[in-house]
Every structure is written in structure tokens, then in C-alpha cells.
Write an enzyme that holds these catalytic residues in place. Sequence first.
Site, mmCIF file in Angstrom:
data_model
loop_
_atom_site.group_PDB
_atom_site.id
_atom_site.type_symbol
_atom_site.label_atom_id
_atom_site.label_comp_id
_atom_site.label_asym_id
_atom_site.label_seq_id
_atom_site.Cartn_x
_atom_site.Cartn_y
_atom_site.Cartn_z
ATOM 1 N N ASP A 47 0.828 -1.207 0.000
ATOM 2 C CA ASP A 47 0.000 0.000 0.000
ATOM 3 C C ASP A 47 0.862 1.255 0.000
ATOM 4 O OD1 ASP A 47 -2.549 -1.234 0.011
ATOM 5 O OD2 ASP A 47 -2.359 -1.656 2.156
ATOM 6 N N TYR A 48 1.964 1.208 0.724
ATOM 7 C CA TYR A 48 2.853 2.379 0.758
ATOM 8 C C TYR A 48 3.376 2.702 -0.642
ATOM 9 C CZ TYR A 48 6.542 5.603 2.105
ATOM 10 O OH TYR A 48 7.330 6.716 2.212
ATOM 11 N N HIS A 49 3.682 1.671 -1.423
ATOM 12 C CA HIS A 49 4.241 1.886 -2.750
ATOM 13 C C HIS A 49 3.173 1.997 -3.842
ATOM 14 C CE1 HIS A 49 8.438 1.642 -1.643
ATOM 15 N NE2 HIS A 49 8.194 0.567 -0.917
ATOM 16 N N ARG A 98 5.993 9.490 2.596
ATOM 17 C CA ARG A 98 4.553 9.617 2.376
ATOM 18 C C ARG A 98 3.770 9.772 3.685
ATOM 19 N NH1 ARG A 98 1.673 5.405 -1.376
ATOM 20 N NH2 ARG A 98 0.060 6.987 -1.058
#
Length: 262
Positions: free
Chosen positions: A166-168, A199
Amino acid sequence: MEEEDFVESKIGEVIPGTSLFDRGDRLFAGFAAGSDKEPSHVVIPRLWEDYFPSGEEIIDYLPSVFRFGKTTPDELIIERRDNEYKLFRQIEELHILHRVQKGFDSVDEFMQVANSVSNRRKSRSGRSLEIHLEHLFRQFGLEEFSTQCRTEGNKRPDFIFPSCADYHDPAFPDQNLRMLAVKTTCKDRWRQVLNEANRVGSIHLFTLQEGVSPHQFAEMKDANVKLVVPKPLHAKYPDTVREKLMTLNDFIVETKDIRRHT
């Protein structure tokens, strides 16, 4: 920070709320004993007599020999850590005590054993708190997280929520991402976590540190760092800081709620 790094490089993790005492040569060789953390005397697997178990193995074994009386994540993290350290000390004495009692034929031989003890303690301390948190997150229903996710500049934050994927994912909302850094003591080290996940706007930092000054806390707040501290340790903080701390339970509940509304 330099003094703390030097001491821990010699003796391993300095656990908040405990003390070490001994002659200087033994202390900085890694042989000092804690004044209030005696080794446990529980039954351990016979195989551990032949090799020194990993931190994960020791922590996984804890429920087999200790009954945890606490019921909240804030109390359990302290209880689990205390019992793990007692068990670690028991295993360490099993492997090392007879060697120390036998004595040494040379300084080089002494330093070889001392360095082995010190390195093992440092290796344990580096991951122990994170492993306990992983167990508690799952126990209290926070099951989606990634550890040691590679972020910008090949940084590796301790925890990313809900996942590294999800972060990427550019489509995943930034406001639904969480980062948790883990440091047994923070001191000036809290600045090391500021750029580990670009982020994430507001960084959460979990620590067992027993108090920070209002000035240091204000610096953390200005840098968008939220301090997460087990509830039993809040009394160690100044009144003006205490009311602004997050508990571990607060963090777990908040992070689960964010995922539910994604």
C-alpha cells in the site's frame, strides 16, 4: 547521544528503569549483571543446551513457561519484555557462566568471550521490542502491517501500516498510511526516524523511555512525531507532556479504525 551509543556498543541494551553494576573492566566487557533482573529458572528445551536460540524462538517460547497476568497491550508489553529478559539471562548463564567461572589464560581469550556476550546482547536488543509488538498487534486485532519495508533512499522503517504494498501504491491515500518507529530509548535518536517514510506526514514513535523534558517533547511535536508510550510509564513524564502521550492501546485502536474506513 554519543555517550549512549558508546555505552551500548560495549554492554548491549540499556533497559529503562534498570541499572547495571560491577567493576569497570567487567562492565564494559559485557559481563555486568542487572540489579533487579535475575535470570528465570524455568524448564527450557533440551536443544537449547546445544545452541543459543534466536530472539524469535525465545519470545515464541514465553507462553509455555510464563503466565501473563496483564490484559492490556500497554501492560503486556512490559510484562512480556521482563519475562523475556529473565529467560534470556537464564539461557545466557547456561552457555557462558561455566566459561567465566573457569577463568581465562590470556586477555585475548577473555576479550573473545566478552565480545561474544556483548554482540549477542546487542543482537537481541535490536529486534526484541519489535517482535513483542508484532505479537501484540496480532493479539489485539491489528493484523495488517509490514516490517522493514524498503522506502525512499533504501530506508527501512520498523513498521508500515497497512502494508508495504500500500505504501508503494500511488493510488493508496497518504492519510491512511501509518509508520511506527521503535526505540527502547529515544533521547536524541528520535531524529533518525524523520525521513524514513516520506509519504507519512505524522510519524509515531514507540519507546520505553521513562520521561522526556517538555523542551524535547516540543521539538518532537514540531517535527510531527507522536510519542507512543505504555500507559504504566506515563507517570514518569512531566504533567505537561503526560496528557499528550499516546498509549499503545490508543495506537492500535486508531490504526485499526483507519483501515476500517479505507
